[in-house]
Design an enzyme around this catalytic site. Structure first.
Site, PDB file in Angstrom:
ATOM      1  N   ARG A  31       1.756  -6.087  -3.630  1.00  0.00           N
ATOM      2  CA  ARG A  31       1.170  -7.014  -4.689  1.00  0.00           C
ATOM      3  C   ARG A  31       1.959  -8.010  -4.880  1.00  0.00           C
ATOM      4  O   ARG A  31       1.686  -8.752  -5.959  1.00  0.00           O
ATOM      5  CB  ARG A  31       1.161  -5.833  -5.981  1.00  0.00           C
ATOM      6  CG  ARG A  31       0.115  -4.876  -6.044  1.00  0.00           C
ATOM      7  CD  ARG A  31       0.003  -3.925  -7.364  1.00  0.00           C
ATOM      8  NE  ARG A  31      -1.329  -3.353  -7.094  1.00  0.00           N
ATOM      9  CZ  ARG A  31      -1.336  -2.244  -6.259  1.00  0.00           C
ATOM     10  NH1 ARG A  31      -0.245  -1.643  -5.747  1.00  0.00           N
ATOM     11  NH2 ARG A  31      -2.492  -1.422  -6.589  1.00  0.00           N
ATOM     12  N   GLN A  96       7.099   4.182  -5.705  1.00  0.00           N
ATOM     13  CA  GLN A  96       5.804   3.794  -5.356  1.00  0.00           C
ATOM     14  C   GLN A  96       5.343   3.891  -4.025  1.00  0.00           C
ATOM     15  O   GLN A  96       4.410   3.854  -3.462  1.00  0.00           O
ATOM     16  CB  GLN A  96       5.282   2.460  -6.054  1.00  0.00           C
ATOM     17  CG  GLN A  96       5.407   2.677  -7.508  1.00  0.00           C
ATOM     18  CD  GLN A  96       5.314   1.212  -8.030  1.00  0.00           C
ATOM     19  OE1 GLN A  96       6.119   0.429  -8.043  1.00  0.00           O
ATOM     20  NE2 GLN A  96       4.160   0.870  -8.795  1.00  0.00           N
ATOM     21  N   HIS A 116       3.200   8.247  -4.945  1.00  0.00           N
ATOM     22  CA  HIS A 116       1.826   7.798  -4.451  1.00  0.00           C
ATOM     23  C   HIS A 116       1.789   8.608  -2.992  1.00  0.00           C
ATOM     24  O   HIS A 116       0.939   7.975  -2.188  1.00  0.00           O
ATOM     25  CB  HIS A 116       1.713   6.359  -4.156  1.00  0.00           C
ATOM     26  CG  HIS A 116       1.613   5.574  -5.680  1.00  0.00           C
ATOM     27  ND1 HIS A 116       2.004   4.277  -5.802  1.00  0.00           N
ATOM     28  CD2 HIS A 116       1.315   6.116  -6.806  1.00  0.00           C
ATOM     29  CE1 HIS A 116       1.809   3.870  -7.147  1.00  0.00           C
ATOM     30  NE2 HIS A 116       1.224   4.854  -7.775  1.00  0.00           N
ATOM     31  N   CYS A 124      -5.511  17.466   4.878  1.00  0.00           N
ATOM     32  CA  CYS A 124      -7.013  17.947   4.626  1.00  0.00           C
ATOM     33  C   CYS A 124      -7.605  17.884   3.368  1.00  0.00           C
ATOM     34  O   CYS A 124      -6.610  18.469   2.479  1.00  0.00           O
ATOM     35  CB  CYS A 124      -7.307  19.324   5.334  1.00  0.00           C
ATOM     36  SG  CYS A 124      -8.932  19.872   5.010  1.00  0.00           S
ATOM     37  N   CYS A 149     -10.160  18.151  10.322  1.00  0.00           N
ATOM     38  CA  CYS A 149      -9.056  19.380  10.248  1.00  0.00           C
ATOM     39  C   CYS A 149      -9.877  20.437  10.849  1.00  0.00           C
ATOM     40  O   CYS A 149     -11.154  20.541  11.208  1.00  0.00           O
ATOM     41  CB  CYS A 149      -8.753  19.778   8.564  1.00  0.00           C
ATOM     42  SG  CYS A 149      -7.873  21.236   8.454  1.00  0.00           S
ATOM     43  N   ASN A 214      14.063  -7.901  -9.309  1.00  0.00           N
ATOM     44  CA  ASN A 214      12.629  -8.230  -8.648  1.00  0.00           C
ATOM     45  C   ASN A 214      12.615  -9.665  -8.279  1.00  0.00           C
ATOM     46  O   ASN A 214      12.880 -10.394  -8.954  1.00  0.00           O
ATOM     47  CB  ASN A 214      11.400  -7.857  -9.333  1.00  0.00           C
ATOM     48  CG  ASN A 214      10.378  -8.028  -8.409  1.00  0.00           C
ATOM     49  OD1 ASN A 214      10.180  -7.020  -7.410  1.00  0.00           O
ATOM     50  ND2 ASN A 214       9.226  -8.571  -8.815  1.00  0.00           N
TER      51      ASN A 214
END
Length: 247
Positions: A31, A96, A116, A124, A149, A214
């Site tokens: 992002r 994440q 996540h 499966c 699977c 960040n």
């Protein structure tokens, strides 16, 4: 107080990590300004389950980044976080990221919440068997057929797709950590994806210090509960701060 001061004073830190900490390991951002979602549309879970074409598209997208994820190695940020655990100062890592680099750096399963999911496994969607993704990527590369699977269910990399519910147990683990931490540091995240981005605010709402590192804006910028906001590359300042705090 500086970042080092906060880390030194803490005995139960919650570290919240996003894609920005792994770009130095060759993993693409999602992002950020040059993120994956600026150029590619995600496949929604409902479409994956109902459409062969969507399953092909999803596996094709995953195959595109498979070699980078498989070959990536932890960087100084991942190792610094693992150092905090070895020093007894880490309550949990909520990530994440789906790259598995925290595990490779030495963060224990008990301390790690992969909110996540992970690219390190396939799962499966019917019987929930999990296993090594490599043979299934090779099969898809050869045949262009989405893997199945043994039970006949659809296999999918064990990551949370758009429209797919998060694992209740992982949400519970994340909430417990947020309710017990005495410091939260968010690293390399735009803090724009919920419910994941709510966990740092749970810590801050209890009066514990909240630090954001960040490069680029985050959704929590300007929140009065943020004690320290550093607009820098995470790998430039977090590892040295950890080293200084542990001296």
């Amino acid at each position: 107080m500086t970042l080092t001061d906060y880390l030194r004073a803490s005995s139960s830190a919650l570290i919240f990590t996003g894609a920005g900490i792994s770009t130095g390991s060759g993993i693409p951002d999602f992002r950020g300004p040059q993120g994956v979602w600026k150029t590619r549309q995600p496949v929604y879970y409902q479409d994956f389950m109902s459409s062969e074409a969507a399953r092909i598209e999803h596996w094709d997208y995953k195959l595109e980044g498979h070699d980078a994820f498989r070959d990536a190695r932890p960087n100084a940020v991942h190792f610094a976080i693992a150092q905090l655990e070895r020093a007894g100062k880490l309550r949990a890592v909520i990530t994440q990221n789906i790259d598995g680099l925290h595990r490779l750096a030495g963060t224990s399963t008990e301390k790690l919440v992969e909110i996540h999911g992970t690219n390190a496994l396939v799962e499966c969607q019917s019987c929930h068997w999990r296993g090594d993704p490599e043979p299934h990527f090779e099969s898809f590369r050869r045949t262009r057929r989405p893997p199945l699977c043994a039970c006949g269910g659809f296999l999918k990399p064990a990551t949370i797709s758009f429209g797919q519910s998060l694992e209740p147990r992982e949400l519970e683990r994340a909430m417990h950590a947020a309710q017990e931490a005495d410091l939260v540091v968010a690293l390399g995240s735009t803090l724009s994806v919920h419910p994941a981005a709510s966990f740092p605010l749970v810590v801050a709402a209890r009066g514990a210090p909240y630090v954001i590192i960040n490069r680029g804006v985050t959704d929590h910028d300007g929140d009065r509960r943020v004690r320290l906001r550093l607009e820098r590359e995470v790998n430039e300042i977090f590892p040295p701060a950890v080293a200084a705090a542990l001296e």
